[in-house]
Write a protein that holds these residues in place. Structure first.
Motif, PDB file in Angstrom:
ATOM      1  N   ALA A 122       0.890  -1.296  -0.132  1.00 22.52           N
ATOM      2  CA  ALA A 122       0.017   0.061  -0.014  1.00 22.52           C
ATOM      3  C   ALA A 122       0.906   1.231  -0.075  1.00 22.52           C
ATOM      4  O   ALA A 122       0.526   2.338  -0.539  1.00 22.52           O
ATOM      5  CB  ALA A 122      -0.844  -0.074   1.171  1.00 22.52           C
ATOM      6  N   ASN A 123       2.030   1.058   0.650  1.00 23.23           N
ATOM      7  CA  ASN A 123       2.858   2.305   0.633  1.00 23.23           C
ATOM      8  C   ASN A 123       3.289   2.723  -0.784  1.00 23.23           C
ATOM      9  O   ASN A 123       3.716   3.945  -0.955  1.00 23.23           O
ATOM     10  CB  ASN A 123       3.982   2.222   1.584  1.00 23.23           C
ATOM     11  N   LYS A 124       3.611   1.603  -1.407  1.00 26.18           N
ATOM     12  CA  LYS A 124       4.018   2.123  -2.929  1.00 26.18           C
ATOM     13  C   LYS A 124       3.090   2.698  -3.588  1.00 26.18           C
ATOM     14  O   LYS A 124       3.262   3.857  -4.322  1.00 26.18           O
ATOM     15  CB  LYS A 124       4.206   0.905  -3.473  1.00 26.18           C
ATOM     16  N   LYS A 125       1.655   2.657  -3.407  1.00 24.60           N
ATOM     17  CA  LYS A 125       0.901   3.600  -3.891  1.00 24.60           C
ATOM     18  C   LYS A 125       0.780   5.060  -3.309  1.00 24.60           C
ATOM     19  O   LYS A 125       0.943   5.976  -4.161  1.00 24.60           O
ATOM     20  CB  LYS A 125      -0.701   2.864  -3.632  1.00 24.60           C
ATOM     21  N   TYR A 126       0.864   5.141  -2.180  1.00 28.59           N
ATOM     22  CA  TYR A 126       1.276   6.404  -1.425  1.00 28.59           C
ATOM     23  C   TYR A 126       2.506   7.064  -1.840  1.00 28.59           C
ATOM     24  O   TYR A 126       2.172   8.373  -2.244  1.00 28.59           O
ATOM     25  CB  TYR A 126       1.217   6.145   0.197  1.00 28.59           C
ATOM     26  N   ASP A 127       3.440   6.192  -2.332  1.00 21.49           N
ATOM     27  CA  ASP A 127       4.846   7.058  -2.714  1.00 21.49           C
ATOM     28  C   ASP A 127       4.282   7.400  -4.106  1.00 21.49           C
ATOM     29  O   ASP A 127       4.812   8.687  -4.450  1.00 21.49           O
ATOM     30  CB  ASP A 127       5.767   6.062  -2.715  1.00 21.49           C
ATOM     31  N   LEU A 128       3.552   6.887  -5.134  1.00 22.75           N
ATOM     32  CA  LEU A 128       3.317   7.380  -6.310  1.00 22.75           C
ATOM     33  C   LEU A 128       2.227   8.619  -6.159  1.00 22.75           C
ATOM     34  O   LEU A 128       2.547   9.772  -6.844  1.00 22.75           O
ATOM     35  CB  LEU A 128       2.635   6.242  -7.045  1.00 22.75           C
ATOM     36  N   LEU A 129       1.303   8.460  -5.180  1.00 24.38           N
ATOM     37  CA  LEU A 129       0.571  10.062  -5.050  1.00 24.38           C
ATOM     38  C   LEU A 129       1.570  11.065  -4.661  1.00 24.38           C
ATOM     39  O   LEU A 129       1.529  12.000  -5.180  1.00 24.38           O
ATOM     40  CB  LEU A 129      -0.452   9.642  -3.723  1.00 24.38           C
ATOM     41  N   LEU A 130       2.567  10.988  -3.594  1.00 21.73           N
ATOM     42  CA  LEU A 130       3.427  12.015  -3.370  1.00 21.73           C
ATOM     43  C   LEU A 130       4.256  12.322  -4.385  1.00 21.73           C
ATOM     44  O   LEU A 130       4.682  13.642  -4.810  1.00 21.73           O
ATOM     45  CB  LEU A 130       4.207  11.487  -2.213  1.00 21.73           C
ATOM     46  N   ARG A 131       4.778  11.511  -5.148  1.00 15.72           N
ATOM     47  CA  ARG A 131       5.569  11.816  -6.221  1.00 15.72           C
ATOM     48  C   ARG A 131       4.752  12.641  -7.437  1.00 15.72           C
ATOM     49  O   ARG A 131       5.600  13.727  -8.126  1.00 15.72           O
ATOM     50  CB  ARG A 131       6.209  10.377  -7.101  1.00 15.72           C
ATOM     51  N   ALA A 132       3.461  12.272  -7.804  1.00 13.23           N
ATOM     52  CA  ALA A 132       2.598  12.951  -8.689  1.00 13.23           C
ATOM     53  C   ALA A 132       2.667  14.545  -8.244  1.00 13.23           C
ATOM     54  O   ALA A 132       2.597  15.331  -9.170  1.00 13.23           O
ATOM     55  CB  ALA A 132       1.404  12.512  -8.828  1.00 13.23           C
ATOM     56  N   ILE A 133       2.532  14.722  -6.672  1.00 13.48           N
ATOM     57  CA  ILE A 133       2.446  15.978  -6.234  1.00 13.48           C
ATOM     58  C   ILE A 133       3.685  16.921  -6.114  1.00 13.48           C
ATOM     59  O   ILE A 133       3.566  18.057  -6.843  1.00 13.48           O
ATOM     60  CB  ILE A 133       1.755  16.060  -4.959  1.00 13.48           C
ATOM     61  N   LEU A 134       4.679  16.289  -5.394  1.00 13.99           N
ATOM     62  CA  LEU A 134       5.647  16.897  -5.303  1.00 13.99           C
ATOM     63  C   LEU A 134       6.925  16.899  -6.404  1.00 13.99           C
ATOM     64  O   LEU A 134       7.732  18.003  -6.417  1.00 13.99           O
ATOM     65  CB  LEU A 134       6.723  16.308  -4.128  1.00 13.99           C
TER      66      LEU A 134
END
Length: 233
Positions: A122-134
């Motif tokens: 699940a954290n891999k999905k969250y990391d993708l979310l952060l990368r898209a933003i940051l």
């Protein structure tokens, strides 16, 4: 190995938190218009097409996202925005994508396996979310719903009355540290910066407007000038 520290950066990452009805979408669009300076604004809408209610007041392009809120429904529109010369991306709201990640984790648990290992997936999905933003080379404004709570507050007649307030954003703990500035909105549409690396909005209570966005643009311009001077030296 070391070099003199300098303020630099060309794109700002902002967050707006608040309970339902606080005015996150409207405030985000005002901020975006100030940041864009007549440029193009894109908005990812997970809020049942509510942003389009402001189409008469703001010029922006929108894509409406429906459940299930899988992370690809954030990644693909973001890639489109980056490839089509937009100036500001508004994500309204990121809380739905976080809930989508939690749903993903729940489904993994239902299939069995180790819950701790499932969090890793699940954290891999969250990391993708952060990368898209940051890491997107564009201004990004992220709206996040807040958990709501009622407190008793004295009114002008001296009576204790319930008041709805926003608490922690519905997002992974600590997400606020990822942004340059985080604005918390109350139900009266007043903003206060709970975190502000620019130091322009500390200890102030105000409404978010186009001027707020322009202030960020000016702050970034000062960063660019400072960086160029450092390179020339």
């Amino acid at each position: 190995m070391f070099q003199k520290a300098q303020k630099h950066g060309t794109h700002i990452k902002l967050a707006i938190t608040g309970p339902s009805g606080a005015g996150k979408t409207f405030s985000a669009l005002r901020l975006a218009r100030g940041l864009a300076a007549n440029g193009r604004i894109a908005l990812i809408d997970t809020e049942n097409e509510s942003a389009s209610l402001y189409a008469g007041e703001f010029d922006f392009d929108v894509t409406n996202v429906e459940a299930p809120y899988t992370i690809d429904k954030l990644i693909q529109p973001t890639k489109y925005v980056l490839n089509n010369n937009y100036d500001v991306l508004v994500i309204d709201s990121a809380s739905h994508f976080w809930n989508g990640i939690l749903d993903y984790k729940t489904n993994l648990d239902k299939r069995g396996g180790n819950s701790f290992a499932n969090w890793g997936e699940a954290n891999k999905k969250y990391d993708l979310l952060l990368r898209a933003i940051l890491f997107s080379k564009i201004h990004v404004i992220v709206c996040m719903r807040s958990k709501m709570e009622y407190i008793l507050q004295e009114n002008d007649k001296g009576k204790q009355v319930p008041k709805k307030v926003g608490m922690a954003p519905i997002m992974r703990d600590g997400v606020e540290y990822e942004f340059t500035t985080v604005f918390d909105l109350d139900i009266a549409h007043q903003a206060q910066a709970s975190k502000d690396r620019t130091q322009m909005f500390s200890d102030k209570i105000f409404q978010l407007t186009e001027q707020t966005g322009a202030q960020f643009r000016e702050w970034l311009s000062e960063s660019d000038i400072s960086e160029k001077k450092g390179q020339a030296a």
